[in-house]
Design a protein around this motif. Sequence first.
Motif, PDB file in Angstrom:
ATOM      1  N   ASP A 101      -2.605   5.512  13.080  1.00 53.96           N
ATOM      2  CA  ASP A 101      -3.610   4.483  13.366  1.00 53.96           C
ATOM      3  C   ASP A 101      -2.989   3.305  14.099  1.00 53.96           C
ATOM      4  O   ASP A 101      -3.592   2.748  15.019  1.00 53.96           O
ATOM      5  CB  ASP A 101      -4.213   3.961  12.054  1.00 53.96           C
TER       6      ASP A 101
ATOM      7  N   GLY B  54      -3.131   9.562   9.579  1.00 57.81           N
ATOM      8  CA  GLY B  54      -2.357   8.696   8.698  1.00 57.81           C
ATOM      9  C   GLY B  54      -2.268   7.301   9.283  1.00 57.81           C
ATOM     10  O   GLY B  54      -2.549   7.080  10.463  1.00 57.81           O
TER      11      GLY B  54
ATOM     12  N   ASN C 187      -1.971  -6.216  11.505  1.00 59.06           N
ATOM     13  CA  ASN C 187      -3.430  -6.047  11.404  1.00 59.06           C
ATOM     14  C   ASN C 187      -3.796  -4.914  10.470  1.00 59.06           C
ATOM     15  O   ASN C 187      -4.616  -5.069   9.564  1.00 59.06           O
ATOM     16  CB  ASN C 187      -4.029  -5.768  12.792  1.00 59.06           C
ATOM     17  N   THR C 188      -3.194  -3.743  10.711  1.00 67.37           N
ATOM     18  CA  THR C 188      -3.523  -2.580   9.892  1.00 67.37           C
ATOM     19  C   THR C 188      -3.098  -2.814   8.447  1.00 67.37           C
ATOM     20  O   THR C 188      -3.827  -2.460   7.518  1.00 67.37           O
ATOM     21  CB  THR C 188      -2.827  -1.324  10.456  1.00 67.37           C
TER      22      THR C 188
ATOM     23  N   ASN D 170      -7.374 -12.943   5.905  1.00 64.18           N
ATOM     24  CA  ASN D 170      -6.843 -12.194   7.053  1.00 64.18           C
ATOM     25  C   ASN D 170      -6.019 -13.057   7.999  1.00 64.18           C
ATOM     26  O   ASN D 170      -4.860 -12.784   8.275  1.00 64.18           O
ATOM     27  CB  ASN D 170      -7.978 -11.577   7.864  1.00 64.18           C
TER      28      ASN D 170
ATOM     29  N   ILE E 244      -2.971  -5.604   6.835  1.00 63.17           N
ATOM     30  CA  ILE E 244      -3.934  -6.497   6.173  1.00 63.17           C
ATOM     31  C   ILE E 244      -5.170  -5.704   5.747  1.00 63.17           C
ATOM     32  O   ILE E 244      -5.676  -5.856   4.636  1.00 63.17           O
ATOM     33  CB  ILE E 244      -4.333  -7.654   7.118  1.00 63.17           C
ATOM     34  N   LEU E 245      -5.620  -4.814   6.630  1.00 64.12           N
ATOM     35  CA  LEU E 245      -6.815  -4.030   6.303  1.00 64.12           C
ATOM     36  C   LEU E 245      -6.557  -3.114   5.111  1.00 64.12           C
ATOM     37  O   LEU E 245      -7.417  -2.931   4.263  1.00 64.12           O
ATOM     38  CB  LEU E 245      -7.257  -3.199   7.508  1.00 64.12           C
ATOM     39  N   LEU E 246      -5.359  -2.534   5.068  1.00 63.73           N
ATOM     40  CA  LEU E 246      -5.046  -1.592   3.988  1.00 63.73           C
ATOM     41  C   LEU E 246      -4.812  -2.308   2.668  1.00 63.73           C
ATOM     42  O   LEU E 246      -5.041  -1.747   1.603  1.00 63.73           O
ATOM     43  CB  LEU E 246      -3.801  -0.775   4.346  1.00 63.73           C
ATOM     44  N   SER E 247      -4.338  -3.556   2.749  1.00 67.05           N
ATOM     45  CA  SER E 247      -3.911  -4.257   1.539  1.00 67.05           C
ATOM     46  C   SER E 247      -5.070  -4.521   0.594  1.00 67.05           C
ATOM     47  O   SER E 247      -4.884  -4.624  -0.601  1.00 67.05           O
ATOM     48  CB  SER E 247      -3.258  -5.583   1.919  1.00 67.05           C
ATOM     49  N   GLY E 248      -6.280  -4.651   1.134  1.00 64.69           N
ATOM     50  CA  GLY E 248      -7.432  -4.894   0.280  1.00 64.69           C
ATOM     51  C   GLY E 248      -7.601  -6.346  -0.130  1.00 64.69           C
ATOM     52  O   GLY E 248      -8.385  -6.643  -1.011  1.00 64.69           O
ATOM     53  N   PHE E 249      -6.877  -7.257   0.537  1.00 65.99           N
ATOM     54  CA  PHE E 249      -7.127  -8.672   0.279  1.00 65.99           C
ATOM     55  C   PHE E 249      -8.505  -9.051   0.799  1.00 65.99           C
ATOM     56  O   PHE E 249      -8.989  -8.431   1.747  1.00 65.99           O
ATOM     57  CB  PHE E 249      -6.079  -9.542   0.988  1.00 65.99           C
ATOM     58  N   PRO E 250      -9.126 -10.093   0.220  1.00 62.19           N
ATOM     59  CA  PRO E 250     -10.422 -10.520   0.755  1.00 62.19           C
ATOM     60  C   PRO E 250     -10.273 -10.986   2.202  1.00 62.19           C
ATOM     61  O   PRO E 250      -9.230 -11.540   2.566  1.00 62.19           O
ATOM     62  CB  PRO E 250     -10.819 -11.690  -0.149  1.00 62.19           C
ATOM     63  N   PRO E 251     -11.296 -10.761   3.029  1.00 66.73           N
ATOM     64  CA  PRO E 251     -11.185 -11.067   4.462  1.00 66.73           C
ATOM     65  C   PRO E 251     -10.921 -12.533   4.764  1.00 66.73           C
ATOM     66  O   PRO E 251     -10.450 -12.848   5.843  1.00 66.73           O
ATOM     67  CB  PRO E 251     -12.533 -10.619   5.024  1.00 66.73           C
TER      68      PRO E 251
ATOM     69  N   PHE F 145       0.848  -1.188   0.000  1.00 68.69           N
ATOM     70  CA  PHE F 145       0.000   0.000   0.000  1.00 68.69           C
ATOM     71  C   PHE F 145       0.888   1.243   0.000  1.00 68.69           C
ATOM     72  O   PHE F 145       1.316   1.713   1.039  1.00 68.69           O
ATOM     73  CB  PHE F 145      -0.909  -0.022   1.237  1.00 68.69           C
TER      74      PHE F 145
ATOM     75  N   GLN G 240       0.035  -4.993  15.608  1.00 69.13           N
ATOM     76  CA  GLN G 240      -0.907  -4.013  15.079  1.00 69.13           C
ATOM     77  C   GLN G 240      -0.549  -3.619  13.652  1.00 69.13           C
ATOM     78  O   GLN G 240      -1.432  -3.395  12.825  1.00 69.13           O
ATOM     79  CB  GLN G 240      -0.974  -2.783  15.992  1.00 69.13           C
TER      80      GLN G 240
END
Lengths: 341, 320
Positions: free
Chosen positions: A48, A44, A286-287, A299, A289-296, A29, A283
């Motif tokens: 986060d 930013g 975690n963050t 995760n 993974i959320l930013l990467s846009g992979f399907p959940p 990202f 963290q």
Amino acid sequence: MNAGIRALGRIAPQLATLAAILILVAAVFPGFFDISLANGRLYGSPIDILNRGAPVALLAIGMTLVIATRGIDLSVGAVMAISGAVAASAIAQGLGLAATLALALGAGLLCGIWNGILVAVLGIQPIVATLILMVAGRGIAQLITEGAILTFSHPGLLFIGGGTIAGLPMPVFIWIITGLLVGLIVRRTALGLLIESIGVNLRASRLAGINTKILLVAVYMASGLCAAMAGVIAAADIRGADANNAGLWLELDAILAVVIGGTSLLGGRFSILASLIGAMIIQSVNTGILLSGFPPEFNLLIKATIILIILVLQSPRMVAAFRAGRRVRKTAEAKEESAFS
Amino acid sequence: MQCSKTWIGLGALLMAALAAPAAMAQTVGFSQIGSESGWRAAETTLTRMQAEERGITLKFADAQQKQENQIKALRSFIAQDVDAILLAPVVATGWDSVLREAKEADIPVILLDRMVDAPEDLYLTAVGSDLVHEGRVAGQWLVETVGDKPCNIVELQGTTGSSPAIDRKAGFEQAIAGHENLKIIRSQTGDFTRAKGKEVMESFLKAENGGRNICALYAHNDDMAVGAIQAIKEAGLKPGQDILIVSIDAVPDIFLAMAAGEANATVELTPNMAGPAFDALEAYLKNGTVPPKFIQTESKLYTQNDDPAAVYEQKKNLGY
């Protein structure tokens, strides 16, 4: 000076891991390191991470001390739920901010005393002793909230979760200051050494004149207090106490943070700073993974893989191999040097 | 003579009076899963209210998330010879034998909210919501609201692999299919919780140019939407205006957000499963009308035009 370098050496693997993960996330990202100022608050993804990592960081501080005594505290997630519920219901009943916080933190201390007595006085194994509160604690929290999400809008309490000082979110200050304070207390006094000695050999410590019972109870109280702070932050963050979900499974993340920080589950030497970096590593994953846009669906798989890689790299065998490699290279270099001179 | 006729008449009346309650359910047993969520607590409250309205004595058993407790409760209802049983099953399997016992005792069983894996003849009917339909209603609202304008949607999914998450996603995608201007650009799980909803929305906002690329949020439940609304506000955007928000469940707190203009629409998962269940039971006991095997509850759409403040007042005391 020497001590400083030694401390840096101690946390070097954790810092390297954190840097590697941040670079990895930035590769997936772009724009990850962008920080801007919006509405008087820094905005930013790195902010986060510091902010969202607060609960696990706080739990990790207490957990480090407990693990150093060769214990473990599985109840911290449930204690978070309890203190959040206590805070929400106290503020809803019109108590002031100070009284509310005192009650919420007091609840955490009480939970810590309970765990401590089970472990230190009754001699129950820590994993079992704290499991009791892990299961029952969430029930207690649900009783307090009566099964609903107890919402509140007291500005002072909300400030703890969402307020900012100098652009930085309040939770960041709370965990950093708590970490510093606890770090200073255990390292500037003999306390840290005493805690380590309990972890290394409880009987020998007792025979050497350490009041192990009091110290053990105190350690679990510290863990309870940290969990209570995390619980208040988590509740203030969503403006409500969610007894079902607050702190759910966070005890495992906290233990993981301590382990990534290199503190052995067998007790003994510990480093609060390393555990805090461990919390930030978790963290960041975690963050990221959320930013990467992979399907959940991916995760947990991604998280597990990254953690596995970290733990393999930190495993005694790998570290030994790495050190041996370096020594061989050093001696080789030394030989070369002597050959040239 | 006259006298005896009167007596016979009186006797007939008395018989009728005695027979009438037999045609109407008098005592109904209700085995509830527990009170793991506000919604379930509201379902319990509404079932009690519905029973009271109809003059039905409700025997209530809370199973605390355990099937064995539910089976025990069912057996005790059968032993007490209740007129009917309402069952909200905690799991789908393992009900055959106890349902057969109820059938042999001639006690109709109505399933609430969840289905079981048992032969259909073992229960009278099941009352529940169609999760795919809920997603479709949410999607249709967005399609109609957005019109021809291009709209990038972010989606907060429920717990990965759970049936509400799968079905609500599928329904929403069906509704927006064929509308090229509507695109789901990011989709991530928020585990049905406020905290995760907020955290994931924060990352959506960062990833999509501070939220300026996002036109709408679809959340699989209201709690995640409530969390996301806070994240949007903290990012300096106006939820409900800069980013449209549609979610599912219709819990009281989302109506507060709607009244404040911070949420746009929610699809109700009604906690009143008992109402249709009692209606079907009454028709069955009175006229022998056999209901269909699945009674779908209404998935009502609420928007800001539906006086959200008033709906909140109605809903806030239901135990959500």
